[in-house]
Design a protein around this motif. Structure first.
Motif, PDB file in Angstrom:
ATOM      1  N   TRP A 117     -32.969  77.119  45.483  1.00 16.59           N
ATOM      2  CA  TRP A 117     -33.009  78.511  46.185  1.00 16.59           C
ATOM      3  C   TRP A 117     -34.340  79.127  46.031  1.00 16.59           C
ATOM      4  O   TRP A 117     -34.574  80.062  46.585  1.00 16.59           O
ATOM      5  CB  TRP A 117     -31.705  79.457  45.528  1.00 16.59           C
ATOM      6  CG  TRP A 117     -30.488  78.781  45.607  1.00 16.59           C
ATOM      7  CD1 TRP A 117     -29.764  77.782  45.091  1.00 16.59           C
ATOM      8  CD2 TRP A 117     -29.558  78.908  46.813  1.00 16.59           C
ATOM      9  NE1 TRP A 117     -28.556  77.759  45.431  1.00 16.59           N
ATOM     10  CE2 TRP A 117     -28.377  78.266  46.423  1.00 16.59           C
ATOM     11  CE3 TRP A 117     -29.637  79.985  48.029  1.00 16.59           C
ATOM     12  CZ2 TRP A 117     -27.322  78.638  47.645  1.00 16.59           C
ATOM     13  CZ3 TRP A 117     -28.537  80.057  48.832  1.00 16.59           C
ATOM     14  CH2 TRP A 117     -27.523  79.436  48.811  1.00 16.59           C
ATOM     15  N   SER A 118     -35.156  78.513  45.116  1.00 17.06           N
ATOM     16  CA  SER A 118     -36.464  79.104  45.027  1.00 17.06           C
ATOM     17  C   SER A 118     -37.235  78.701  45.879  1.00 17.06           C
ATOM     18  O   SER A 118     -37.675  77.248  45.880  1.00 17.06           O
ATOM     19  CB  SER A 118     -36.980  78.910  43.544  1.00 17.06           C
ATOM     20  OG  SER A 118     -38.255  79.089  43.445  1.00 17.06           O
ATOM     21  N   THR A 119     -38.088  79.562  46.597  1.00 18.91           N
ATOM     22  CA  THR A 119     -39.039  79.045  47.625  1.00 18.91           C
ATOM     23  C   THR A 119     -40.235  78.273  46.674  1.00 18.91           C
ATOM     24  O   THR A 119     -40.821  77.222  47.181  1.00 18.91           O
ATOM     25  CB  THR A 119     -39.782  80.286  48.531  1.00 18.91           C
ATOM     26  OG1 THR A 119     -38.600  80.857  49.187  1.00 18.91           O
ATOM     27  CG2 THR A 119     -40.819  79.819  49.321  1.00 18.91           C
ATOM     28  N   GLY A 120     -40.643  78.900  45.685  1.00 19.68           N
ATOM     29  CA  GLY A 120     -41.778  78.415  44.905  1.00 19.68           C
ATOM     30  C   GLY A 120     -41.482  76.792  44.596  1.00 19.68           C
ATOM     31  O   GLY A 120     -42.377  76.028  44.601  1.00 19.68           O
ATOM     32  N   VAL A 148     -39.295  80.816  35.983  1.00 21.87           N
ATOM     33  CA  VAL A 148     -38.391  80.707  37.510  1.00 21.87           C
ATOM     34  C   VAL A 148     -37.688  79.533  37.225  1.00 21.87           C
ATOM     35  O   VAL A 148     -38.093  78.445  37.156  1.00 21.87           O
ATOM     36  CB  VAL A 148     -39.614  80.417  38.741  1.00 21.87           C
ATOM     37  CG1 VAL A 148     -38.896  80.603  39.984  1.00 21.87           C
ATOM     38  CG2 VAL A 148     -40.384  82.066  38.505  1.00 21.87           C
ATOM     39  N   GLU A 149     -36.518  79.656  37.738  1.00 16.91           N
ATOM     40  CA  GLU A 149     -35.343  78.739  37.838  1.00 16.91           C
ATOM     41  C   GLU A 149     -35.504  78.104  39.167  1.00 16.91           C
ATOM     42  O   GLU A 149     -35.809  78.634  39.986  1.00 16.91           O
ATOM     43  CB  GLU A 149     -34.139  79.300  37.260  1.00 16.91           C
ATOM     44  CG  GLU A 149     -34.069  79.753  35.717  1.00 16.91           C
ATOM     45  CD  GLU A 149     -34.187  78.714  34.755  1.00 16.91           C
ATOM     46  OE1 GLU A 149     -34.001  77.649  35.100  1.00 16.91           O
ATOM     47  OE2 GLU A 149     -34.653  78.958  33.698  1.00 16.91           O
ATOM     48  N   PHE A 150     -34.782  77.293  39.274  1.00 15.78           N
ATOM     49  CA  PHE A 150     -34.405  76.303  40.769  1.00 15.78           C
ATOM     50  C   PHE A 150     -33.699  77.345  41.447  1.00 15.78           C
ATOM     51  O   PHE A 150     -33.756  77.274  42.836  1.00 15.78           O
ATOM     52  CB  PHE A 150     -33.716  75.071  40.608  1.00 15.78           C
ATOM     53  CG  PHE A 150     -34.582  73.966  40.126  1.00 15.78           C
ATOM     54  CD1 PHE A 150     -35.910  73.926  39.850  1.00 15.78           C
ATOM     55  CD2 PHE A 150     -33.840  73.023  39.801  1.00 15.78           C
ATOM     56  CE1 PHE A 150     -36.855  73.081  39.532  1.00 15.78           C
ATOM     57  CE2 PHE A 150     -34.634  71.692  39.337  1.00 15.78           C
ATOM     58  CZ  PHE A 150     -36.252  71.872  39.107  1.00 15.78           C
ATOM     59  N   ASP A 151     -32.840  78.185  41.006  1.00 15.71           N
ATOM     60  CA  ASP A 151     -32.049  79.244  41.766  1.00 15.71           C
ATOM     61  C   ASP A 151     -32.709  80.456  42.027  1.00 15.71           C
ATOM     62  O   ASP A 151     -32.331  81.402  42.575  1.00 15.71           O
ATOM     63  CB  ASP A 151     -30.649  79.603  41.149  1.00 15.71           C
ATOM     64  CG  ASP A 151     -30.800  80.360  39.923  1.00 15.71           C
ATOM     65  OD1 ASP A 151     -31.958  80.740  39.353  1.00 15.71           O
ATOM     66  OD2 ASP A 151     -29.724  80.444  39.279  1.00 15.71           O
ATOM     67  N   GLY A 152     -34.012  80.473  41.644  1.00 14.60           N
ATOM     68  CA  GLY A 152     -34.853  81.783  41.885  1.00 14.60           C
ATOM     69  C   GLY A 152     -34.779  82.845  40.869  1.00 14.60           C
ATOM     70  O   GLY A 152     -35.456  83.698  40.799  1.00 14.60           O
ATOM     71  N   SER A 153     -34.061  82.588  39.946  1.00 17.24           N
ATOM     72  CA  SER A 153     -33.807  83.589  38.755  1.00 17.24           C
ATOM     73  C   SER A 153     -34.742  83.345  37.653  1.00 17.24           C
ATOM     74  O   SER A 153     -35.448  82.215  37.784  1.00 17.24           O
ATOM     75  CB  SER A 153     -32.503  83.688  38.180  1.00 17.24           C
ATOM     76  OG  SER A 153     -32.074  82.373  37.614  1.00 17.24           O
ATOM     77  N   ARG A 154     -34.909  84.386  36.738  1.00 13.41           N
ATOM     78  CA  ARG A 154     -35.944  84.102  35.717  1.00 13.41           C
ATOM     79  C   ARG A 154     -35.435  83.738  34.296  1.00 13.41           C
ATOM     80  O   ARG A 154     -34.317  84.340  34.186  1.00 13.41           O
ATOM     81  CB  ARG A 154     -37.039  85.179  35.680  1.00 13.41           C
ATOM     82  CG  ARG A 154     -37.632  85.304  36.693  1.00 13.41           C
ATOM     83  CD  ARG A 154     -38.920  86.609  36.563  1.00 13.41           C
ATOM     84  NE  ARG A 154     -39.594  86.505  37.587  1.00 13.41           N
ATOM     85  CZ  ARG A 154     -40.939  86.176  37.628  1.00 13.41           C
ATOM     86  NH1 ARG A 154     -41.646  85.930  36.591  1.00 13.41           N
ATOM     87  NH2 ARG A 154     -41.617  86.441  38.436  1.00 13.41           N
ATOM     88  N   SER A 155     -35.797  82.902  34.000  1.00 14.24           N
ATOM     89  CA  SER A 155     -34.960  82.688  32.341  1.00 14.24           C
ATOM     90  C   SER A 155     -35.657  83.562  31.396  1.00 14.24           C
ATOM     91  O   SER A 155     -36.783  83.762  31.500  1.00 14.24           O
ATOM     92  CB  SER A 155     -34.987  81.122  32.173  1.00 14.24           C
ATOM     93  OG  SER A 155     -36.535  80.936  31.829  1.00 14.24           O
ATOM     94  N   GLY A 156     -34.653  84.198  30.625  1.00 13.91           N
ATOM     95  CA  GLY A 156     -35.118  85.195  29.529  1.00 13.91           C
ATOM     96  C   GLY A 156     -36.105  86.532  29.856  1.00 13.91           C
ATOM     97  O   GLY A 156     -36.329  87.024  29.068  1.00 13.91           O
TER      98      GLY A 156
END
Length: 193
Positions: free
Chosen positions: A105-108, A178-186
Motif C-alpha cells: 500500500w506504500s507508494t515509496g 515505513v512498512e509495506f502497508d504505508g504505516s510507520r513502525s515504532g
C-alpha cells in the motif's frame, strides 16, 4: 474508514483483516517494473546493434562513455564466476517481489520494488538468452562515467541503475520505519506518552 487489523495479534480471527484505506500500489509497482525492463531491453539491443565490443564513444564532453561490454558477474562486475548463482537469485527476487505486491500500500515501497524488479528481470533476460548459454549469459553493460571502459567507475546499464536506486530507496524507507502497508513502525502518535 476501516482500520487495519493485524491477524498476528489475534483480533478478528486472523482471516478478515481489513485493508488500509486507499488502493494497493500493485499497478504502480508492475508498471514501473515494465518500464524499466523495456528501457533496459531497448537500450541493450541498440548498443549491441550499433557499438562494437570494446569500442568507446565519448559523449557529454567525456562525462560519459558508451561502450559494449559483457558482465558475467553481479552489478559492477562483482563475482564474475558466479553467473548461475546470480541468475537464480534474480529469479527468486522477482518471485518474492511479485508475491509481496498483493499487500503493498506504500507508494515509496512500490517505487523501490518496481525498480528492483524491472532491473532484476532486465539482467535475468541477458543471463538466460545471451552467450555462453542458459543462466550463464553475459549481461550487456554500456555506460561508463568519467572515463572509458570503467577506468573511473565500473561499467553498468539501465537495469543496474534501477536496482541500485531501488535498493537505496528501500534502505531509506526501512530506516524511516515505513512498512509495506504505508504505516510507520515504532512511530509515536501525537498525544501519546
Amino acid at each position: 474508514m476501516s482500520e487495519h487489523v493485524d491477524p498476528a495479534d489475534g483480533a478478528g480471527g486472523g482471516s478478515t483483516a481489513a485493508a488500509p484505506p486507499g488502493r494497493p500500489r500493485t499497478r504502480l509497482l508492475l508498471s514501473l517494473a515494465a518500464a524499466v525492463f523495456v528501457l533496459d531491453l531497448v537500450t541493450k539491443l541498440v548498443v549491441v546493434a550499433t557499438i562494437e565490443p570494446g569500442e568507446d564513444i565519448r559523449v557529454l564532453g567525456g562525462a560519459l562513455y558508451l561502450t559494449n561490454l559483457r558482465n558475467t558477474g553481479a552489478a559492477f562486475s562483482f563475482a564474475e564466476g558466479a553467473t548461475v548463482v546470480f541468475s537464480l537469485i534474480a529469479a527468486v527476487v522477482a518471485v518474492v517481489i511479485v508475491r509481496t505486491a498483493r499487500r503493498l500500500w506504500s507508494t515509496g515501497w512500490a517505487v523501490a520494488l518496481g525498480l528492483v524488479l524491472g532491473g532484476a528481470l532486465g539482467n535475468l533476460v541477458d543471463r538466460v538468452f545471451r552467450d555462453p548459454g542458459f543462466l550463464r549469459g553475459g549481461v550487456v553493460d554500456f555506460l561508463s562515467v568519467f572515463g572509458p571502459d570503467g577506468s573511473v567507475w565500473p561499467v553498468f546499464n539501465v537495469a543496474d541503475s534501477a536496482i541500485v536506486c531501488g535498493g537505496v530507496l528501500g534502505v531509506v524507507l526501512a530506516l524511516r520505519g515505513v512498512e509495506f502497508d504505508g504505516s510507520r513502525s515504532g512511530a509515536e502518535r501525537p498525544g501519546t506518552a
